[in-house]
Each structure stands twice: as structure tokens, then as C-alpha cells.
Design a protein around this motif. Structure first.
Motif, short mmCIF file in Angstrom:
data_model
loop_
_atom_site.label_atom_id
_atom_site.label_comp_id
_atom_site.label_asym_id
_atom_site.label_seq_id
_atom_site.Cartn_x
_atom_site.Cartn_y
_atom_site.Cartn_z
N GLY A 24 19.73 45.41 -65.23
CA GLY A 24 21.08 44.96 -64.91
C GLY A 24 21.09 44.22 -63.59
N TYR A 25 22.06 44.55 -62.73
CA TYR A 25 22.12 43.87 -61.44
C TYR A 25 22.58 44.85 -60.35
CZ TYR A 25 27.20 43.57 -62.23
OH TYR A 25 28.52 43.87 -62.48
N PHE A 26 22.35 44.41 -59.11
CA PHE A 26 22.78 45.15 -57.92
C PHE A 26 23.21 44.12 -56.90
CE2 PHE A 26 21.94 46.41 -53.57
CZ PHE A 26 22.61 47.61 -53.48
N PHE A 27 24.29 44.42 -56.16
CA PHE A 27 24.64 43.59 -55.02
C PHE A 27 25.45 44.40 -54.01
CE2 PHE A 27 28.16 42.84 -57.97
CZ PHE A 27 29.29 42.84 -57.17
N GLU A 28 25.35 43.97 -52.76
CA GLU A 28 26.14 44.57 -51.69
C GLU A 28 27.50 43.88 -51.72
OE1 GLU A 28 24.68 45.64 -47.42
OE2 GLU A 28 25.36 43.54 -47.41
N LYS A 29 28.54 44.63 -52.06
CA LYS A 29 29.88 44.05 -52.21
C LYS A 29 30.48 43.69 -50.85
CE LYS A 29 34.21 45.20 -54.63
NZ LYS A 29 34.64 43.88 -54.97
N PHE A 30 30.25 44.50 -49.84
CA PHE A 30 30.81 44.22 -48.52
C PHE A 30 29.98 44.92 -47.46
CE2 PHE A 30 33.75 45.07 -44.98
CZ PHE A 30 34.14 43.77 -44.71
N ASN A 31 29.84 44.26 -46.31
CA ASN A 31 29.14 44.82 -45.17
C ASN A 31 30.01 44.55 -43.94
OD1 ASN A 31 27.43 44.83 -42.77
ND2 ASN A 31 25.72 45.13 -44.19
#
Length: 181
Positions: A24-31
Motif C-alpha cells: 500500500g502506501y505511507f506518508f507523513e500527513k503533517f509535521n
């Protein structure tokens, strides 16, 4: 995560770096730290809201004013919306200007809408699930709105007017000129 300026002062597009593989996928939505370093703005959020709407629903243009003003980080979790931000800060060089961006579950873009901005979106897909992160708590007495189809703003909502579905509150919003923001 990339942070991009828009034509409106203090309004930013956040584009995640997406890592995909067979799972699937992974991402950092907010930092928060990276956001504050890039923008100089507070990225601390205290309330998350989710709405589900069908095609033609138009929510907006809304804002909280005074001590209850809210900045929002918005995204579309399912479907497709046209998101609109209007600078209603009378002392801003972009006062009365608007910016729109298509937010979709596929593009995973987010829009940071600062305090003092009107905000709304129109649903362009069969349904949409929309997410709002807010940096202040909602206060009903501080909410004001601007008519969605204001003749001075001339926002293109990418919907035929005959397809637009509004709340009773949004049907009677004042014009931009009449606004109390």
C-alpha cells in the motif's frame, strides 16, 4: 512533505511525500516543526472534524472571528472536492482574493487556511469525506459567513448552480460587501 505558497498571503499547499509498495502506501500527513520552520506560523491543532457530503453539496464560506478565529488544515479523505479559501483580513495585501484547489483522496494534497480566511468547498464526486484540523475550538457565536455565489468574489465552484445543495444557514449568508469579518 513539501510546503508550497499560494497567491494568498499565509495560505499554503502541503504535498506529502508518498512511499508506496506492494503493501500500500505511507506518508507523513503533517509535521508541526517543519511547517513552522517553513511558514513561521503556528501549526498546533486542537480539534479535528470530519464531514461526509454528496455531489453538489457546497459548504461555506465560513469563518470564526475574534478570539475564536481558527486556522484550518483541510484534506479530502474520500472522493473529490474543490476547496476555496478567501482572504477576509482587511489589513492583508490579498484581502478579498480567493484561491481554489482540487483536493482528492488520490492526490492527498492539503490546504492550510489561516485565521481570518473564509473557507468552503464543493463536492465534485458522488460522495466525499472531508477532514478539517483546527487550531482553535469552535464557537457558534463567533461564526460568520459570506454568500457562496457573491457577485464581487465571483468564485468558480466548478458546479452548475442548479446542482448546488446548501444548508439553510448558507442560503442566507451576507454578501462580501455586507460581511462582518
Amino acid at each position: 512533505m513539501k510546503i508550497k505558497e499560494t497567491p494568498l498571503k499565509d495560505c499554503y499547499i502541503i504535498e506529502p511525500t508518498i512511499f508506496e509498495d506492494e503493501r500500500g502506501y505511507f506518508f507523513e500527513k503533517f509535521n508541526e516543526k517543519r511547517f513552522e520552520e517553513f511558514t513561521g506560523l503556528n501549526g498546533h491543532f486542537v480539534q479535528d472534524n470530519i464531514s461526509k457530503s454528496s455531489y453538489g453539496v457546497l459548504r461555506g464560506l465560513h469563518l470564526q472571528k475574534g478570539e475564536h478565529a481558527q486556522a484550518k488544515l483541510v484534506s479530502c479523505l474520500e472522493g473529490k472536492v474543490l476547496d476555496v479559501a478567501v482572504d477576509l483580513r482587511k489589513d492583508s495585501p490579498t484581502f478579498g482574493k480567493w484561491f481554489s484547489l482540487e483536493l482528492t483522496a488520490e492526490n492527498k494534497l492539503q490546504l492550510y487556511v489561516p485565521r481570518g480566511f473564509g473557507h468552503g468547498f464543493s463536492v465534485l464526486s458522488e460522495t466525499a469525506i472531508f477532514s478539517y484540523k483546527c487550531d482553535n475550538f469552535y464557537n457558534k457565536e463567533s461564526e460568520v459567513s459570506v454568500f457562496w455565489n457573491d457577485e464581487d468574489l465571483k468564485i468558480d465552484w466548478q458546479l452548475p448552480a442548479t446542482d448546488v445543495i446548501l444548508s439553510e444557514k448558507d442560503k442566507i449568508s451576507p454578501s462580501f460587501k455586507e460581511g462582518n469579518f
